[in-house]
Design a protein around this motif. Structure first.
Motif, short mmCIF file in Angstrom:
data_model
loop_
_atom_site.label_atom_id
_atom_site.label_comp_id
_atom_site.label_asym_id
_atom_site.label_seq_id
_atom_site.Cartn_x
_atom_site.Cartn_y
_atom_site.Cartn_z
N GLU A 150 -3.00 -6.97 -5.67
CA GLU A 150 -1.71 -6.85 -4.99
C GLU A 150 -1.90 -6.91 -3.47
N VAL A 151 -2.99 -6.31 -3.03
CA VAL A 151 -3.27 -6.26 -1.59
C VAL A 151 -3.93 -7.56 -1.12
N CYS B 275 1.31 8.36 8.05
CA CYS B 275 1.53 8.30 6.62
C CYS B 275 0.18 8.06 5.93
N PRO B 276 0.08 8.43 4.67
CA PRO B 276 -1.19 8.27 3.96
C PRO B 276 -1.64 6.82 3.90
N ALA B 277 -0.72 5.89 3.99
CA ALA B 277 -1.11 4.48 3.91
C ALA B 277 -2.05 4.11 5.05
N VAL C 86 -5.74 3.81 4.02
CA VAL C 86 -6.04 2.65 3.19
C VAL C 86 -5.93 1.36 4.00
N VAL C 87 -4.90 1.30 4.83
CA VAL C 87 -4.75 0.12 5.68
C VAL C 87 -5.98 -0.06 6.56
N PHE D 239 -4.24 -3.14 -8.09
CA PHE D 239 -3.90 -2.76 -6.71
C PHE D 239 -4.61 -3.69 -5.72
N ILE E 280 0.83 -1.20 0.00
CA ILE E 280 0.00 0.00 0.00
C ILE E 280 0.86 1.25 0.00
N THR E 281 1.90 1.25 0.80
CA THR E 281 2.79 2.39 0.84
C THR E 281 3.44 2.63 -0.51
N ARG E 282 3.88 1.56 -1.12
CA ARG E 282 4.53 1.67 -2.43
C ARG E 282 3.58 2.28 -3.44
N ARG E 283 2.33 1.84 -3.37
CA ARG E 283 1.36 2.32 -4.34
C ARG E 283 1.00 3.79 -4.12
N LEU E 284 0.98 4.18 -2.86
CA LEU E 284 0.55 5.55 -2.56
C LEU E 284 1.64 6.58 -2.81
#
Lengths: 123, 123
Positions: free
Chosen positions: B101-102, B23-25, B28-29, B98, A113-117
């Motif tokens: 991937e997740v 962080c922005p992740a 999403v997480v 994505f 997720i970090t990589r994608r963001l």
DNA sequence: CAGGATCCTATCCGATACTG
DNA sequence: CAGTATCGGATAGGATCCTG
């Protein structure tokens, strides 16, 4: 929690997964993916940590939630807890093998997720 | 949501992870590991599904939560949504790249836990 | 079929105070 | 330091009703 009916019609080719409804894994998954559980597990992947180190590591967590999360994870067998009967007391937490097994995917998840963001800030 | 202070003292060798705080992740997480998000993503890994198929697949989910979870996952770019303007309407959901991937780590996570909880029923 | 809107409750979780 | 106990606000989430 109570519904045990699985929609498994023997013979019918199951078009979608049905096994993730009321299996025992549900509880552990909920704990692992709880608001703080994932960060505790990821934090403990690098090294064992003491209570206050965890608190400082996971920014925003309260002592209450950290203690509660740790208790749950210890009960689930994902984290061990070692008490040094000194003064002041010293408690260290670390991942069991189960915890490490679970921490891997969590880490991948987070990294993905970090990589994608932020694909540009990869450096 | 508001605290943006990172305890990164440049120069100090960081003993524990500090990057997973604001962080922005994080958002999403949280969505991915939300109560229903993980099951939606795992369900969609096998094949694309329609709304009612997802509802039946994920036992215990309410229509409200399914819709809400799907909306969030679509917004995050993990799930796509395709509307067939027929009568009655027909909406299909599936994983984006994505999402796939997740979904991998999520699946590993789930499998690892399941395996651990029932090591005898492995057959 | 695929939702949106509303109501209402359980729980999550932070803040605070206290303990060994 | 490493927790526990309690309170109260915020929110998640289920039930129900309604719509295109």
């Amino acid at each position: 929690m109570t519904g045990s009916v699985q929609r498994r019609q023997a013979g019918t080719s199951e078009r979608y997964d049905v096994f993730h409804t009321d299996c025992p894994a549900r509880g552990v998954v909920d704990h692992v993916t709880s608001r703080w559980g994932i960060w505790v597990l990821i934090s403990l992947r690098s090294n064992d940590l003491r209570f206050y180190e965890l608190r400082d590591s996971i920014h925003g967590i309260s002592e209450k939630m950290l203690a509660q999360t740790l208790r749950t994870l210890v009960q689930d067998g994902l984290v061990w807890r070692e008490v040094e009967p000194t003064t002041p007391p010293q408690v260290t937490y670390g991942l069991s093998e189960f915890g490490r097994e679970v921490g891997g995917p969590l880490r991948e998840l987070f990294d993905g997720i970090t990589r994608r963001l932020s694909p540009r800030s990869a450096g």
